[in-house]
Design a protein around this motif. Structure first.
Motif, PDB file in Angstrom:
ATOM      1  N   GLU A 158      76.559 -20.271  22.837  1.00 23.42           N
ATOM      2  CA  GLU A 158      77.233 -20.276  21.561  1.00 23.42           C
ATOM      3  C   GLU A 158      76.459 -19.814  20.303  1.00 23.42           C
ATOM      4  O   GLU A 158      76.965 -19.180  19.638  1.00 23.42           O
ATOM      5  CB  GLU A 158      77.971 -21.859  21.528  1.00 23.42           C
ATOM      6  CG  GLU A 158      78.929 -22.158  22.375  1.00 23.42           C
ATOM      7  CD  GLU A 158      79.719 -23.402  22.218  1.00 23.42           C
ATOM      8  OE1 GLU A 158      78.934 -24.171  21.489  1.00 23.42           O
ATOM      9  OE2 GLU A 158      80.428 -23.982  23.058  1.00 23.42           O
ATOM     10  N   ASN A 159      75.501 -20.383  20.476  1.00 24.22           N
ATOM     11  CA  ASN A 159      74.341 -20.209  19.034  1.00 24.22           C
ATOM     12  C   ASN A 159      74.050 -18.694  19.114  1.00 24.22           C
ATOM     13  O   ASN A 159      73.906 -18.001  18.025  1.00 24.22           O
ATOM     14  CB  ASN A 159      73.301 -21.080  19.370  1.00 24.22           C
ATOM     15  CG  ASN A 159      73.749 -22.514  18.671  1.00 24.22           C
ATOM     16  OD1 ASN A 159      74.814 -22.936  18.216  1.00 24.22           O
ATOM     17  ND2 ASN A 159      72.640 -23.483  19.075  1.00 24.22           N
ATOM     18  N   ILE A 160      73.585 -18.158  20.273  1.00 24.76           N
ATOM     19  CA  ILE A 160      73.113 -16.987  20.440  1.00 24.76           C
ATOM     20  C   ILE A 160      74.261 -15.880  19.988  1.00 24.76           C
ATOM     21  O   ILE A 160      74.164 -14.753  19.184  1.00 24.76           O
ATOM     22  CB  ILE A 160      72.638 -16.225  21.689  1.00 24.76           C
ATOM     23  CG1 ILE A 160      71.247 -17.113  21.879  1.00 24.76           C
ATOM     24  CG2 ILE A 160      72.464 -14.851  21.905  1.00 24.76           C
ATOM     25  CD1 ILE A 160      70.738 -17.041  23.440  1.00 24.76           C
ATOM     26  N   SER A 161      75.749 -16.135  20.615  1.00 30.80           N
ATOM     27  CA  SER A 161      76.749 -15.280  20.275  1.00 30.80           C
ATOM     28  C   SER A 161      77.057 -15.311  18.758  1.00 30.80           C
ATOM     29  O   SER A 161      77.380 -14.294  18.345  1.00 30.80           O
ATOM     30  CB  SER A 161      77.951 -15.726  20.939  1.00 30.80           C
ATOM     31  OG  SER A 161      77.847 -15.775  22.488  1.00 30.80           O
ATOM     32  N   GLU A 162      76.860 -16.474  18.057  1.00 32.38           N
ATOM     33  CA  GLU A 162      77.287 -16.592  16.664  1.00 32.38           C
ATOM     34  C   GLU A 162      76.166 -16.114  15.963  1.00 32.38           C
ATOM     35  O   GLU A 162      76.527 -15.086  14.863  1.00 32.38           O
ATOM     36  CB  GLU A 162      77.077 -18.057  16.289  1.00 32.38           C
ATOM     37  CG  GLU A 162      78.640 -18.777  16.662  1.00 32.38           C
ATOM     38  CD  GLU A 162      78.833 -20.215  16.245  1.00 32.38           C
ATOM     39  OE1 GLU A 162      77.770 -20.572  15.477  1.00 32.38           O
ATOM     40  OE2 GLU A 162      79.274 -21.068  17.021  1.00 32.38           O
ATOM     41  N   ALA A 165      77.014 -12.326  16.057  1.00 33.52           N
ATOM     42  CA  ALA A 165      78.018 -11.868  15.300  1.00 33.52           C
ATOM     43  C   ALA A 165      77.833 -11.761  13.758  1.00 33.52           C
ATOM     44  O   ALA A 165      78.148 -10.841  13.100  1.00 33.52           O
ATOM     45  CB  ALA A 165      79.314 -13.007  15.589  1.00 33.52           C
ATOM     46  N   ALA A 166      76.894 -12.843  13.404  1.00 30.55           N
ATOM     47  CA  ALA A 166      76.395 -12.534  12.060  1.00 30.55           C
ATOM     48  C   ALA A 166      75.554 -11.187  11.617  1.00 30.55           C
ATOM     49  O   ALA A 166      76.155 -10.798  10.708  1.00 30.55           O
ATOM     50  CB  ALA A 166      75.591 -13.952  11.724  1.00 30.55           C
ATOM     51  N   LEU A 167      75.023 -10.704  12.521  1.00 29.36           N
ATOM     52  CA  LEU A 167      74.372  -9.555  12.392  1.00 29.36           C
ATOM     53  C   LEU A 167      75.400  -8.335  12.381  1.00 29.36           C
ATOM     54  O   LEU A 167      75.165  -7.482  11.773  1.00 29.36           O
ATOM     55  CB  LEU A 167      73.250  -9.279  13.228  1.00 29.36           C
ATOM     56  CG  LEU A 167      71.952 -10.151  13.008  1.00 29.36           C
ATOM     57  CD1 LEU A 167      70.950  -9.867  13.991  1.00 29.36           C
ATOM     58  CD2 LEU A 167      71.284  -9.791  11.786  1.00 29.36           C
ATOM     59  N   LYS A 168      76.525  -8.781  13.315  1.00 30.46           N
ATOM     60  CA  LYS A 168      77.322  -7.512  13.617  1.00 30.46           C
ATOM     61  C   LYS A 168      78.183  -7.162  12.302  1.00 30.46           C
ATOM     62  O   LYS A 168      78.433  -6.147  11.813  1.00 30.46           O
ATOM     63  CB  LYS A 168      78.203  -7.744  14.663  1.00 30.46           C
ATOM     64  CG  LYS A 168      79.067  -6.638  15.295  1.00 30.46           C
ATOM     65  CD  LYS A 168      79.853  -7.102  16.408  1.00 30.46           C
ATOM     66  CE  LYS A 168      80.663  -5.792  16.946  1.00 30.46           C
ATOM     67  NZ  LYS A 168      80.026  -4.619  17.499  1.00 30.46           N
ATOM     68  N   GLY A 169      78.786  -8.198  11.611  1.00 32.79           N
ATOM     69  CA  GLY A 169      79.431  -7.943  10.413  1.00 32.79           C
ATOM     70  C   GLY A 169      80.131  -9.098  10.024  1.00 32.79           C
ATOM     71  O   GLY A 169      79.338 -10.338  10.164  1.00 32.79           O
ATOM     72  N   TRP A 170      81.532  -8.969   9.328  1.00 38.37           N
ATOM     73  CA  TRP A 170      82.037 -10.171   8.875  1.00 38.37           C
ATOM     74  C   TRP A 170      82.333 -11.388   9.870  1.00 38.37           C
ATOM     75  O   TRP A 170      82.790 -11.118  10.810  1.00 38.37           O
ATOM     76  CB  TRP A 170      83.381  -9.679   8.333  1.00 38.37           C
ATOM     77  CG  TRP A 170      82.959  -8.937   7.214  1.00 38.37           C
ATOM     78  CD1 TRP A 170      82.872  -7.493   6.956  1.00 38.37           C
ATOM     79  CD2 TRP A 170      82.808  -9.051   5.532  1.00 38.37           C
ATOM     80  NE1 TRP A 170      82.777  -6.892   5.640  1.00 38.37           N
ATOM     81  CE2 TRP A 170      82.740  -7.890   4.774  1.00 38.37           C
ATOM     82  CE3 TRP A 170      82.923 -10.555   5.158  1.00 38.37           C
ATOM     83  CZ2 TRP A 170      82.615  -8.194   3.765  1.00 38.37           C
ATOM     84  CZ3 TRP A 170      82.587 -10.363   3.366  1.00 38.37           C
ATOM     85  CH2 TRP A 170      82.648  -9.289   2.830  1.00 38.37           C
ATOM     86  N   MET A 293      69.115  -7.280  16.911  1.00 39.33           N
ATOM     87  CA  MET A 293      70.541  -7.603  17.440  1.00 39.33           C
ATOM     88  C   MET A 293      70.367  -7.029  19.003  1.00 39.33           C
ATOM     89  O   MET A 293      71.016  -7.536  19.711  1.00 39.33           O
ATOM     90  CB  MET A 293      71.340  -6.339  16.709  1.00 39.33           C
ATOM     91  CG  MET A 293      72.603  -5.999  17.258  1.00 39.33           C
ATOM     92  SD  MET A 293      73.874  -7.402  16.618  1.00 39.33           S
ATOM     93  CE  MET A 293      75.469  -6.763  17.045  1.00 39.33           C
ATOM     94  N   ALA A 294      69.606  -5.968  19.386  1.00 40.52           N
ATOM     95  CA  ALA A 294      69.400  -5.495  20.783  1.00 40.52           C
ATOM     96  C   ALA A 294      68.850  -6.738  21.762  1.00 40.52           C
ATOM     97  O   ALA A 294      69.300  -7.102  22.492  1.00 40.52           O
ATOM     98  CB  ALA A 294      68.575  -4.330  20.715  1.00 40.52           C
ATOM     99  N   LYS A 295      67.970  -7.436  20.911  1.00 36.55           N
ATOM    100  CA  LYS A 295      67.128  -8.447  21.661  1.00 36.55           C
ATOM    101  C   LYS A 295      68.279  -9.643  21.981  1.00 36.55           C
ATOM    102  O   LYS A 295      68.197 -10.209  22.987  1.00 36.55           O
ATOM    103  CB  LYS A 295      66.106  -9.132  20.933  1.00 36.55           C
ATOM    104  CG  LYS A 295      64.726  -8.000  20.980  1.00 36.55           C
ATOM    105  CD  LYS A 295      63.683  -8.415  20.084  1.00 36.55           C
ATOM    106  CE  LYS A 295      62.357  -7.424  20.161  1.00 36.55           C
ATOM    107  NZ  LYS A 295      62.061  -7.237  21.599  1.00 36.55           N
ATOM    108  N   LEU A 296      68.985 -10.076  20.825  1.00 37.32           N
ATOM    109  CA  LEU A 296      70.015 -11.198  21.106  1.00 37.32           C
ATOM    110  C   LEU A 296      71.138 -10.726  21.917  1.00 37.32           C
ATOM    111  O   LEU A 296      71.453 -11.683  22.868  1.00 37.32           O
ATOM    112  CB  LEU A 296      70.766 -11.363  19.765  1.00 37.32           C
ATOM    113  CG  LEU A 296      69.813 -12.020  18.456  1.00 37.32           C
ATOM    114  CD1 LEU A 296      70.770 -12.014  17.220  1.00 37.32           C
ATOM    115  CD2 LEU A 296      69.470 -13.674  19.012  1.00 37.32           C
ATOM    116  N   GLY A 297      71.562  -9.576  22.050  1.00 32.90           N
ATOM    117  CA  GLY A 297      72.476  -8.886  22.981  1.00 32.90           C
ATOM    118  C   GLY A 297      72.012  -9.421  24.593  1.00 32.90           C
ATOM    119  O   GLY A 297      72.626  -9.668  25.507  1.00 32.90           O
TER     120      GLY A 297
END
Length: 323
Positions: A158-162, A165-170, A293-297
């Motif tokens: 959940e934390n990694i996904s959030e 998402a914060a780096l991805k956009g709104w 972003m790539a590493k988090l993915g």
């Protein structure tokens, strides 16, 4: 032949053998996860380093596509923008006498307000929370308790996904540009109320939106508000010739062409209803944010696989399927 070599077990013995095998598999998986979590922590620390406030920071060029409307640069150090010079050439924003562009410069005074990118603050907070979860999983609690490990893996996912998402956009909690105006002392000279300067993150890039504003209902002495063209004709004189053309257009009854998506909307900005006269949108790719972003993915996909495997061994095949 196979029946002779591997005779079938009686039902009670088969159930006991399956239970013993599942227990052995679970014990092996929980033990191997402890080693795997070490590599996860290393990846999270790399993401944290990419967002850390390390000097001299990242200097990013800003330039509008196919026009000279906006040129300049900003410097990002961690979650803050510490330096920046922006040059604007807009019909609605006449430059000072003797200059060919309107300059916005971030103030370097120690007492000046600082631009903080809240999305990066959120991402850093979530990454640090993930590091705490990994430490809790490895050093505290019961590492042999499948339910305990499963719950921590869910929290990690959940934390990694959030954070991604914060780096991805709104995100749901992010406020719109007109709800978070920058203090005037962020710039030197101070930013006029007729200009909105808004920075955010979009697809791991820095997104800048500069808007020139006008009063939504200018006072005319009647019940009829001024049109945008009329307001433009009453603006300060321009030394670039743009204002003159607008005055001629107003005299001839030719309205300005709407060229942005917010032209017909009214916003409350600093306690006043305003319209957006002109809007310039510029994106600048930030290599550090793109790498994070790539590493988090990649880390998110790893955690999903671990959750799915643990769920299967625990008899909860549906666990970890999301993501």
């Amino acid at each position: 032949m196979s029946t002779l070599l591997h005779p079938p077990l009686p039902a009670p013995s088969l159930a006991a053998a399956e239970s013993s095998t599942r227990t052995a598999e679970l014990t092996w998986l929980l033990s191997s996860l402890q080693t795997t979590l070490a590599s996860l922590k290393s990846g999270l620390e790399e993401c944290a380093d990419l967002l850390a406030p390390t000097e001299p920071g990242s200097t990013l060029v800003l330039s509008s596509l196919r026009s000279e409307n906006l040129k300049g640069f900003i410097t990002r150090v961690g979650t803050r923008i510490t330096k920046g010079d922006i040059y604007l050439r807009l019909p609605s924003l006449p430059p000072p006498r003797g200059q060919n562009a309107y300059k916005l410069s971030l103030s370097t005074l120690p007492t000046a307000s600082t631009i903080v990118l809240e999305q990066l603050t959120t991402t850093r907070t979530l990454i640090n929370a993930c590091l705490d979860v990994v430490d809790a999983t490895r050093w505290t609690g019961d590492a042999t308790n499948a339910n305990f490990i499963s719950g921590l893996l869910r929290l990690l996912h959940e934390n990694i996904s959030e954070a991604k998402a914060a780096l991805k956009g709104w995100t749901d909690g992010q406020k719109a540009w007109h709800e978070t105006p920058l203090p005037a002392d962020t710039f030197s000279p101070p930013l006029p109320d007729t200009i909105s300067f808004h920075l955010s993150i979009s697809e791991s890039s820095i997104l800048l939106n500069v808007r020139t504003l006008e009063t939504a209902y200018p006072v005319t002495g009647t019940n009829t508000p001024l049109s945008s063209t009329s307001f433009a004709s009453s603006a300060a004189p321009s030394y670039t010739g743009f204002s003159l053309r607008e005055k001629l257009a107003a005299t001839l009854g030719v309205g300005r062409q709407v060229v942005h998506d917010e032209a017909h909307e009214i916003f409350t900005y600093k306690g006043q209803d305003v319209r957006v006269r002109e809007k310039v949108r510029v994106e600048s790719q930030d290599p550090s944010l793109m790498s994070a972003m790539a590493k988090l993915g990649a880390l998110e996909r790893c955690v999903v696989v671990w959750r799915r495997g643990l769920g299967v061994v625990m008899g909860e095949e549906g666990e970890g399927e999301e993501g």
